[in-house]
Design a protein around this motif. Sequence first.
Motif, PDB file in Angstrom:
ATOM      1  N   GLU A 115       0.820  -1.207   0.000  1.00 24.34           N
ATOM      2  CA  GLU A 115       0.000   0.000   0.000  1.00 24.34           C
ATOM      3  C   GLU A 115       0.858   1.264   0.000  1.00 24.34           C
ATOM      4  O   GLU A 115       0.527   2.252  -0.645  1.00 24.34           O
ATOM      5  CB  GLU A 115      -0.923   0.006   1.217  1.00 24.34           C
ATOM      6  N   LEU A 116       1.965   1.231   0.710  1.00 24.45           N
ATOM      7  CA  LEU A 116       2.833   2.398   0.793  1.00 24.45           C
ATOM      8  C   LEU A 116       3.881   2.425  -0.312  1.00 24.45           C
ATOM      9  O   LEU A 116       4.319   3.499  -0.746  1.00 24.45           O
ATOM     10  CB  LEU A 116       3.527   2.422   2.156  1.00 24.45           C
ATOM     11  N   GLY A 117       4.296   1.239  -0.770  1.00 26.35           N
ATOM     12  CA  GLY A 117       5.316   1.183  -1.811  1.00 26.35           C
ATOM     13  C   GLY A 117       4.837   1.757  -3.131  1.00 26.35           C
ATOM     14  O   GLY A 117       5.594   2.421  -3.852  1.00 26.35           O
ATOM     15  N   ALA A 118       3.571   1.547  -3.452  1.00 25.97           N
ATOM     16  CA  ALA A 118       3.038   1.994  -4.745  1.00 25.97           C
ATOM     17  C   ALA A 118       3.108   3.517  -4.924  1.00 25.97           C
ATOM     18  O   ALA A 118       3.651   3.997  -5.929  1.00 25.97           O
ATOM     19  CB  ALA A 118       1.608   1.483  -4.925  1.00 25.97           C
ATOM     20  N   PRO A 119       2.591   4.318  -3.972  1.00 29.83           N
ATOM     21  CA  PRO A 119       2.691   5.771  -4.171  1.00 29.83           C
ATOM     22  C   PRO A 119       4.118   6.295  -4.108  1.00 29.83           C
ATOM     23  O   PRO A 119       4.429   7.305  -4.741  1.00 29.83           O
ATOM     24  CB  PRO A 119       1.838   6.342  -3.022  1.00 29.83           C
TER      25      PRO A 119
END
Length: 295
Positions: free
Chosen positions: A217-221
Amino acid sequence: MSDGRLSVFKTYKLYVGGKFPRSESGRVYEVNDSKGRWLANAPQSSRKDARDAVVAARKAFGGWSGATAYNRGQILYRVAEMLEGRREQFVREVAEAEGLSKSKAAAVVDAAVDRWVWYAGWTDKIGQIVGGANPVAGPFFNLSTPEPTGVVAVLAPQESSFLGLVSVIAPVIATGNTAVVVASADAPLPALSLGEVLATSDLPGGVVNILSGRTAELGAPLASHQDVNAIDLTGAGAGLAKELEIAAADNLKRTLRPQAVDWSADPGTHRLTAFLETKTVWHPTGALGASGSSY
């Protein structure tokens, strides 16, 4: 307890811009030890938290990259000092996070302290290793020097919640970069406690920002963020790493692919050089005289 006191549970928060916010989403998730027993509720960071962390890292970059390498080394050494003073806390947290005995957890914490000292010693030496004067034709000085890449997103190792964490953060900031770190999803507590150490160790706010939550969830943005200059995919599985590498290509981020690492081994210098750029400057030495001298 026999004296009737209530237990005072520790509140874990994010570390962003030198402050300790809760997730803007208000979400938390349960963190359990290796035997499934509840340890704490950790903030579950959102995409907005990730973006806020990038803003903080960018704001801190100018001052940190402009500091002398000697000063950065002093600050990294101070981190080691502060960790040494809170050794017992980290031994307990690492033991619970990784299912280790107290003696093995103590060895991990000691190695992490030593790792900060190792990188503190490299801050003013790495330039001598990767920079230098280049032999060129003509009356010129040609000098290459390393410069930090910028804001680096770091997906911390999942299994090594402390020694691995330190081993990916320290080299990034030792060379003048700033970092947005996504802690181990299942064992984030040592990382969140590290934020408290960094806040009291002379490290300017925003140089390291620590988020807890779901790595994907955090890696994508972070991978697609246009103001992130590089990404370390160490904590991503093979499938996620491939997706994030594709997203990172949009603004030509430097990318460090995940690989099997023995965190207890000599770290070498490859992580120091992974997020450095090389600046080369030409400068005339002066007109050649009749005798062949340049002066």
